[in-house]
Enzyme design. Structure first.
Site, PDB file in Angstrom:
ATOM      1  N   GLY A  52       0.837  -1.197   0.000  1.00 21.13           N
ATOM      2  CA  GLY A  52       0.000   0.000   0.000  1.00 21.13           C
ATOM      3  C   GLY A  52       0.864   1.237   0.000  1.00 21.13           C
ATOM      4  O   GLY A  52       1.836   1.345   0.753  1.00 21.13           O
ATOM      5  N   GLY A  54      -0.694   4.442  -0.022  1.00 20.41           N
ATOM      6  CA  GLY A  54      -1.529   5.592   0.330  1.00 20.41           C
ATOM      7  C   GLY A  54      -0.787   6.405   1.380  1.00 20.41           C
ATOM      8  O   GLY A  54       0.431   6.264   1.551  1.00 20.41           O
ATOM      9  N   ALA A  56      -0.663   6.195   4.605  1.00 18.49           N
ATOM     10  CA  ALA A  56       0.010   5.412   5.632  1.00 18.49           C
ATOM     11  C   ALA A  56       1.210   4.673   5.037  1.00 18.49           C
ATOM     12  O   ALA A  56       2.305   4.692   5.604  1.00 18.49           O
ATOM     13  CB  ALA A  56      -0.972   4.428   6.269  1.00 18.49           C
ATOM     14  N   HIS A 278     -21.294   8.615   5.815  1.00 18.04           N
ATOM     15  CA  HIS A 278     -21.038  10.052   5.805  1.00 18.04           C
ATOM     16  C   HIS A 278     -22.304  10.802   5.407  1.00 18.04           C
ATOM     17  O   HIS A 278     -22.946  10.456   4.428  1.00 18.04           O
ATOM     18  CB  HIS A 278     -19.914  10.333   4.800  1.00 18.04           C
ATOM     19  N   SER A 296     -17.594  17.367   0.721  1.00 23.27           N
ATOM     20  CA  SER A 296     -16.855  17.467   1.982  1.00 23.27           C
ATOM     21  C   SER A 296     -17.689  17.998   3.129  1.00 23.27           C
ATOM     22  O   SER A 296     -18.481  18.916   2.992  1.00 23.27           O
ATOM     23  CB  SER A 296     -15.650  18.371   1.795  1.00 23.27           C
ATOM     24  N   ARG A 342     -20.763  12.792  12.417  1.00 28.95           N
ATOM     25  CA  ARG A 342     -21.275  12.154  11.206  1.00 28.95           C
ATOM     26  C   ARG A 342     -22.385  11.146  11.456  1.00 28.95           C
ATOM     27  O   ARG A 342     -23.385  11.133  10.746  1.00 28.95           O
ATOM     28  CB  ARG A 342     -20.128  11.445  10.506  1.00 28.95           C
ATOM     29  N   LEU A 453      -6.742  11.185   7.786  1.00 30.54           N
ATOM     30  CA  LEU A 453      -5.458  11.602   7.202  1.00 30.54           C
ATOM     31  C   LEU A 453      -4.436  11.706   8.327  1.00 30.54           C
ATOM     32  O   LEU A 453      -3.290  11.281   8.203  1.00 30.54           O
ATOM     33  CB  LEU A 453      -5.625  12.952   6.497  1.00 30.54           C
TER      34      LEU A 453
HETATM   35  C1  LIG Z   1     -14.136  10.909  -0.677  1.00 31.13           C
HETATM   36  C2  LIG Z   1     -13.360  10.815   0.606  1.00 31.13           C
HETATM   37  C3  LIG Z   1     -12.991  11.959   1.297  1.00 31.13           C
HETATM   38  C4  LIG Z   1     -12.273  11.882   2.471  1.00 31.13           C
HETATM   39  N1  LIG Z   1     -11.935  13.030   3.112  1.00 31.13           N
HETATM   40  C5  LIG Z   1     -11.206  12.963   4.246  1.00 31.13           C
HETATM   41  C6  LIG Z   1     -10.795  14.160   4.907  1.00 31.13           C
HETATM   42  O1  LIG Z   1     -11.116  15.281   4.484  1.00 31.13           O
HETATM   43  N2  LIG Z   1     -10.058  14.042   6.019  1.00 31.13           N
HETATM   44  C7  LIG Z   1      -9.663  12.834   6.515  1.00 31.13           C
HETATM   45  O2  LIG Z   1      -8.954  12.802   7.502  1.00 31.13           O
HETATM   46  N3  LIG Z   1     -10.031  11.691   5.895  1.00 31.13           N
HETATM   47  C8  LIG Z   1     -10.796  11.722   4.782  1.00 31.13           C
HETATM   48  N4  LIG Z   1     -11.160  10.551   4.160  1.00 31.13           N
HETATM   49  C9  LIG Z   1     -10.663   9.266   4.643  1.00 31.13           C
HETATM   50  C10 LIG Z   1      -9.217   9.058   4.205  1.00 31.13           C
HETATM   51  O3  LIG Z   1      -9.023   9.572   2.920  1.00 31.13           O
HETATM   52  C11 LIG Z   1      -8.794   7.608   4.193  1.00 31.13           C
HETATM   53  O4  LIG Z   1      -9.223   6.964   5.335  1.00 31.13           O
HETATM   54  C12 LIG Z   1      -7.283   7.480   4.139  1.00 31.13           C
HETATM   55  O5  LIG Z   1      -6.768   8.263   3.112  1.00 31.13           O
HETATM   56  C13 LIG Z   1      -6.826   6.056   4.005  1.00 31.13           C
HETATM   57  O6  LIG Z   1      -5.443   6.030   3.788  1.00 31.13           O
HETATM   58  P1  LIG Z   1      -4.633   4.685   3.782  1.00 31.13           P
HETATM   59  O7  LIG Z   1      -3.216   5.052   3.524  1.00 31.13           O
HETATM   60  O8  LIG Z   1      -4.925   3.925   5.002  1.00 31.13           O
HETATM   61  O9  LIG Z   1      -5.213   3.828   2.570  1.00 31.13           O
HETATM   62  P2  LIG Z   1      -5.434   4.122   1.016  1.00 31.13           P
HETATM   63  O10 LIG Z   1      -5.179   5.514   0.649  1.00 31.13           O
HETATM   64  O11 LIG Z   1      -6.750   3.523   0.684  1.00 31.13           O
HETATM   65  O12 LIG Z   1      -4.310   3.294   0.312  1.00 31.13           O
HETATM   66  C14 LIG Z   1      -4.347   1.928   0.173  1.00 31.13           C
HETATM   67  C15 LIG Z   1      -3.132   1.495  -0.600  1.00 31.13           C
HETATM   68  O13 LIG Z   1      -3.029   0.103  -0.526  1.00 31.13           O
HETATM   69  C16 LIG Z   1      -2.857  -0.466  -1.799  1.00 31.13           C
HETATM   70  N5  LIG Z   1      -3.468  -1.800  -1.716  1.00 31.13           N
HETATM   71  C17 LIG Z   1      -4.632  -2.162  -1.142  1.00 31.13           C
HETATM   72  N6  LIG Z   1      -4.807  -3.497  -1.227  1.00 31.13           N
HETATM   73  C18 LIG Z   1      -3.720  -3.978  -1.847  1.00 31.13           C
HETATM   74  C19 LIG Z   1      -3.312  -5.277  -2.236  1.00 31.13           C
HETATM   75  N7  LIG Z   1      -4.047  -6.349  -1.991  1.00 31.13           N
HETATM   76  N8  LIG Z   1      -2.141  -5.391  -2.893  1.00 31.13           N
HETATM   77  C20 LIG Z   1      -1.355  -4.301  -3.164  1.00 31.13           C
HETATM   78  N9  LIG Z   1      -1.696  -3.062  -2.803  1.00 31.13           N
HETATM   79  C21 LIG Z   1      -2.859  -2.906  -2.161  1.00 31.13           C
HETATM   80  C22 LIG Z   1      -3.504   0.495  -2.747  1.00 31.13           C
HETATM   81  O14 LIG Z   1      -2.947   0.365  -4.031  1.00 31.13           O
HETATM   82  C23 LIG Z   1      -3.150   1.828  -2.084  1.00 31.13           C
HETATM   83  O15 LIG Z   1      -1.854   2.202  -2.473  1.00 31.13           O
HETATM   84  C24 LIG Z   1     -11.901  10.626   2.982  1.00 31.13           C
HETATM   85  C25 LIG Z   1     -12.277   9.475   2.314  1.00 31.13           C
HETATM   86  C26 LIG Z   1     -13.040   9.559   1.153  1.00 31.13           C
HETATM   87  C27 LIG Z   1     -13.549   8.318   0.527  1.00 31.13           C
END
Ligand SMILES: Cc1cc2nc3c(=O)[nH]c(=O)nc-3n(C[C@H](O)[C@H](O)[C@H](O)COP(=O)(O)OP(=O)(O)OC[C@H]3O[C@@H](n4cnc5c(N)ncnc54)[C@H](O)[C@@H]3O)c2cc1C
Ligand code: FES
Lengths: 650, 258
Positions: A52, A54, A56, A278, A296, A342, A453
């Site tokens: 991943g 993202g 994190a 949401h 948002s 929410r 985030l």
């Molecule tokens: C529309 C929207 C708006 C939002 N707005 C806000 C906000 O304003 N403020 C806030 O704090 N939060 C917000 N959130 C929530 C927040 O964006 C997410 O919870 C957060 O970004 C998740 O980050 P992450 O790094 O955990 O995962 P993600 O960003 O989902 O990343 C997951 C990663 O894992 C990889 N991956 C997954 N499964 C596999 C696999 N099996 N094999 C290989 N790679 C894999 C993907 O390719 C990706 O790179 C929002 C969410 C949404 C949907």
């Protein structure tokens, strides 16, 4: 004996959360001064896999590589810049108190615990609030263009569930700017050779040898090839599982496979029924719709939510006089008003629509009205604050929100549940860590806006780089199983057979059909309001649909080139199994808390009624060999720094 | 209120893999509500193809909100289709009418080889960023965020160019397959900010040179700006060129004294 104590006695594993001793304020410092270290020259002897990229994952991979570990990073996206994190709009919280409005680490901690309806672990949440300030410093020094005031200092706004302004933002694109910041730092390490990037590569299994995570099995999405990678530690930063509902605000490819496959190998899955709906999304327009779009929550700073008092009122919004409008959030929750959390806002919208007061052609929305804000602040200011959101709304709905109020309705957005982790973010499989939305750790039964985030970056930048070192230090110069170990070969073979199985089933229906039907069941029975009867129904309907999936699935193409239909089939298989666990968890939790609202447990005025005596615990589920036979373990939640109180936003 | 569009003819590029020849395939879709997005129309087609035992059309997409930059279709010869400032995923069928014929192709640029059907490989963008599209700020050592005040106009201008979503429409629209808008946008974002000054000259040199290794040269057609779904101004290219010339022709010590 309370139910928690009774269940605790039946645990199959002692769930040690490894919370350091001492007061909540001193735990993290104590941990850091006591932990084992890996000498800088020895770090390169360790390989860490980060799945991943993202917020994190990218922040963890970049930081671990900067420290000197060899990092292999995996993403199914074509580039690390694209993860779902990019779509976050509104902002990120931090206890900077730049506004001097009374914010502090303690207040952010308290708001998060209360927002989560007292179902999260105090020690983790306190640490999150502590490191929140470092995140803003880190991101600014990397060039993230946060909004600023005319004097050049950083600007803030408010989000739901808070009475201070602590949210930092970059127009309506905060997630994009933060992810690009982390991606750039990550890319620097790719350029320097600290990270090897495997893009368009999907984790399909986790390999455990002698009780420890030894590596992963992946599928190259371009060639279909299945292969193995071994490492000293594996981090899953693979996001949430909101797409189990089919329609959600998550990116189309977000899925639960990584977490689920780890679960099947021994990682406990915690609180799967805690999902967040949401309140401000664009209502569904028709059956072919593939996803829902979030507007948002920051809009609720200036927009007012209302519905017509009279359900049969079909006049255009601007012709409905003030006296015939019900600003229900302001009415029910005067001190938080339109910024109520929410879960509460979503349920209030659902009730209005269920009463027939919904607006729009399908009567499936409520108004979010900016006319007061426009006359108070001027159109320019509103445009500066929300311009891109207004444009997006107009493109999707065909209506101009400067002239007519937006129509909004709740939609699945975030999942608080996830892999169970201890204070070190380690799962029940030693050597396997989970970060970001993929773990369950910080948000309890409901997440406050702008905190995901914060948590993703806290985990990746400021927690994992320490705790992983503590776990790796004792492994120095010890032999580790390589990818030629039989466990890897067996897992590869299993994965090959699984994907071949989808191709061989030769039924009649494409994967999307099953996904859509599964989503409907989960939304109906495990969505905003749940009942025992509904959940029991879901637990009979999902296995039946799953059986049909196994026999009537149609996947065309082959497994030796890029095949998106096949990718989907694998992901939906895992969603089915997770769906059963979610409903089971929701059925077992005989209380209402945060996003988990069981109609049987509510106060006279319709608010969630917790049962702290019996449910102040984390439900951590162990794979029992069959998705309908999970084994429950519990981690009691102890509150020392805050008093368990009934959440009130009135 | 929604209308139903009928009899839409799609001419879609099909190509089984990078090394094989491709061709157009024609499909007719009937009955699409104009509330549907362009990609939802393709979803409906794909579900039908799979049900008929045929292979689904491969295309890239993810957020469907115009922010991740994954979607990438040439629609009737225009990158992201007919609506200005809009990604493919945000394009809705209300832009089309019954009886239309729509031609759908992948991005075509030598730096973006086709993977399958409508999906291309844009990793060359990552190589450009890896070569210098960052500010070196390792985790842990950052000063308090408000110690670095940034004038609002500077911050706003940086944000304007940081809005790039890396979709590649600029490259696809450019007759030379140049990536100057993409590269210029990142340089304009970082080189404008006080935090970006320390690496300003090295950044521009190395990014421009990596860009030149992978992409064609810019001859000022301006097609990129017209195709950019985030409407990033071509001014970023001028800024990049100016910084590049400075970096190349002035000695580092002189620049440091400025
Ligand atoms: C529309 C929207 C708006 C939002 N707005 C806000 C906000 O304003 N403020 C806030 O704090 N939060 C917000 N959130 C929530 C927040 O964006 C997410 O919870 C957060 O970004 C998740 O980050 P992450 O790094 O955990 O995962 P993600 O960003 O989902 O990343 C997951 C990663 O894992 C990889 N991956 C997954 N499964 C596999 C696999 N099996 N094999 C290989 N790679 C894999 C993907 O390719 C990706 O790179 C929002 C969410 C949404 C949907
Ligand atoms: S799918 Fe993300 S920008 Fe189009």
């Amino acid at each position: 004996m309370s139910l928690t104590e009774e269940l605790l006695a039946q645990n199959t594993l002692s769930l040690d959360s490894k919370i350091p001793a001492g007061s909540v304020e001193t735990k993290w410092d104590a941990y850091k001064s006591d932990m084992r270290l890996v000498n800088p020259n020895n770090k390169r002897k360790f390989k860490v896999i980060v799945v991943g990229t993202g917020l994190a994952g990218a922040s963890a991979a970049a930081t671990l590589a900067e420290l000197g570990y060899q990092v292999d990073a995996f993403t199914f996206h074509d580039s690390a810049r694209r993860a779902h994190s990019i779509a976050a709009q509104g902002g990120i919280n931090a206890a900077k108190n730049y506004k001097g409005d009374g914010d502090s680490v303690h207040r952010l901690f308290y708001d998060t615990i209360k927002g989560g309806d007292f179902r999260s672990r105090e020690a983790n949440v306190y640490r999150l609030a502590q490191v929140s300030v470092n995140i803003i410093d880190q991101m600014v020094s990397q060039g993230v263009p946060f909004a600023r005031e005319y004097g050049g200092l950083l600007d803030n706004r408010s989000f739901g569930g808070a009475q201070v302004s602590r949210t930092f933002y970059a127009r309506g694109q905060t997630g994009q700017q933060l992810l690009l910041g982390a991606y750039q730092q990550f890319s620097r390490q790719v350029g320097l050779g600290g990270i090897r990037l495997f893009n368009r590569t999907e984790l399909v299994d986790v390999v455990v040898v002698d009780g420890r995570a030894a590596g992963i099995v992946v599928r190259d999405l371009m060639t279909g090839e299945i292969s193995s990678h071994s490492a000293h530690a594996v981090v899953l930063a693979t996001g949430g599982y909101g797409n189990v509902f089919f329609l959600s605000t998550n990116a189309m490819a977000s899925n639960v496979t990584a977490a689920w496959r780890a679960h099947r190998r021994g990682a406990f899955f915690a609180n799967p029924c805690y999902t967040q709906i949401h309140p401000t999304c664009i209502p569904q327009s028709d059956e072919s719709q593939s996803k829902l779009t979030l507007m948002s929550e920051s809009l609720r700073n200036d927009g007012r939510v209302w519905v017509p008092v009279n359900p049969d009122d079909n006049r255009p919004a601007d012709q409905i006089p003030e006296g015939e409008r019900d600003y229900y959030l302001e009415r029910l929750y005067p001190s938080f008003g339109n910024l109520a959390p929410r879960d509460i806002s979503s349920r209030a919208a659902k009730r209005a629509v269920d009463r027939g007061q919904g607006v729009g052609p399908k009567k499936n929305g409520v108004y979010l009205d900016f006319s007061d804000a426009i006359s108070r602040l001027g159109r320019d200011v509103v445009e500066e604050r929300y311009g891109n959101l207004f444009e997006m709304y107009e493109r999707i709905s065909g209506e101009n929100p400067y002239d007519v109020p937006m129509r909004i309705y709740p939609a699945t957005h975030y999942t608080m549940g996830g892999l169970w982790v201890d204070y070190e973010l380690q799962t029940t499989i030693p050597g396997l860590y989970a970060a970001g939305e993929a773990n369950f750790s910080d948000h309890g039964a409901n997440r406050l806006g702008a905190s995901a985030l914060m948590q993703g970056l806290a985990d990746g930048y400021f927690v994992l780089p320490y705790t992983i070192g503590n776990g790796l230090a004792p492994l120095l110069n010890k032999p580790m199983p390589g990818t030629d170990h039989p466990a890897f070969k067996a897992a590869e073979q299993e994965a090959r057979e699984r994907f071949q199985g989808y191709l061989d089933s030769r039924g009649t229906k494409p994967p999307d059909h099953f996904h859509r039907e599964l989503g409907k069941i989960i939304w109906e029975y495990c969505g905003m309001e749940r009942t025992q009867q509904g959940l029991e129904k879901a637990l009979s309907e999902i296995p039946a649909l799953y059986a049909e999936f196994k026999t009537d699935l149609r996947v065309t193409g082959d497994s030796s080139s890029l095949n998106q239909t096949l990718e989907k089939a694998g992901r939906i298989d895992d969603f089915f199994q997770l769906g059963m666990l979610m409903c089971r968890d929701a059925l077992d939790r005989n209380e209402s808390c945060g996003g988990h609202f069981r109609s049987e447990y509510q106060t006279d005025d319709g608010e969630a009624e917790r049962d702290d005596e019996n449910f102040a615990h984390v439900s951590a589920w162990q794979w029992g060999g069959d998705p309908m036979k999970p084994v429950l373990n519990v981690e009691p939640l102890e509150f020392e720094a805050v008093h368990l109180a009934t959440r009130s936003y009135k | 209120m929604s209308n139903v569009l009928t009899n839409i003819t799609l001419r879609i590029w099909r190509q089984a893999g990078p090394a094989v020849a491709g061709r157009f395939e024609t499909h007719v879709v009937d009955e699409i509500t104009d509330e549907a997005s362009f990609l939802e129309m393709l979803d409906i087609l794909n579900d039908r193809l799979v049900t008929e035992g045929k292979e689904a059309v491969v295309f890239d997409h993810d957020c469907r909100e115009g922010i991740c930059g994954t979607c990438s279709l040439m629609i009737d010869g225009q990158a992201h289709g007919p609506q200005r400032g809009t990604t493919t995923c945000q394009l809705h069928m209300r832009r089309f009418k019954s009886g239309d014929t729509i031609t759908i192709e992948p991005w075509r640029a030598s730096a973006f080889p086709i993977i399958k059907d409508l999906m291309v490989d844009r990793s060359a963008f990552d190589r450009v960023i890896e070569s210098g599209g960052f500010i070196t700020a390792e985790t842990g050592g950052a000063p308090d965020a408000n110690l670095i005040p940034v004038p609002k106009p500077v911050s706003d201008a940086a944000m304007d160019s940081a809005a790039c979503i890396g979709c590649g429409a600029c490259v696809a629209a450019c007759p030379n397959g140049a990536a100057n808008l993409f590269t210029g946008a990142k340089i304009a974002h970082l080189n404008r900010l006080p935090q970006g000054q320390a690496e300003r000259w090295g950044r521009v040199e190395s990014m421009v040179e990596t860009m030149d290794e992978h992409f064609g040269s810019c001859t000022n057609h301006g097609e990129c700006e017209a195709a950019c779904p985030k409407e990033i101004s071509i001014d970023v290219i001028a800024l990049m060129n100016k910084d590049y010339r400075k970096a190349k022709f002035a000695s580092r010590k002189d620049l440091a004294r400025q």
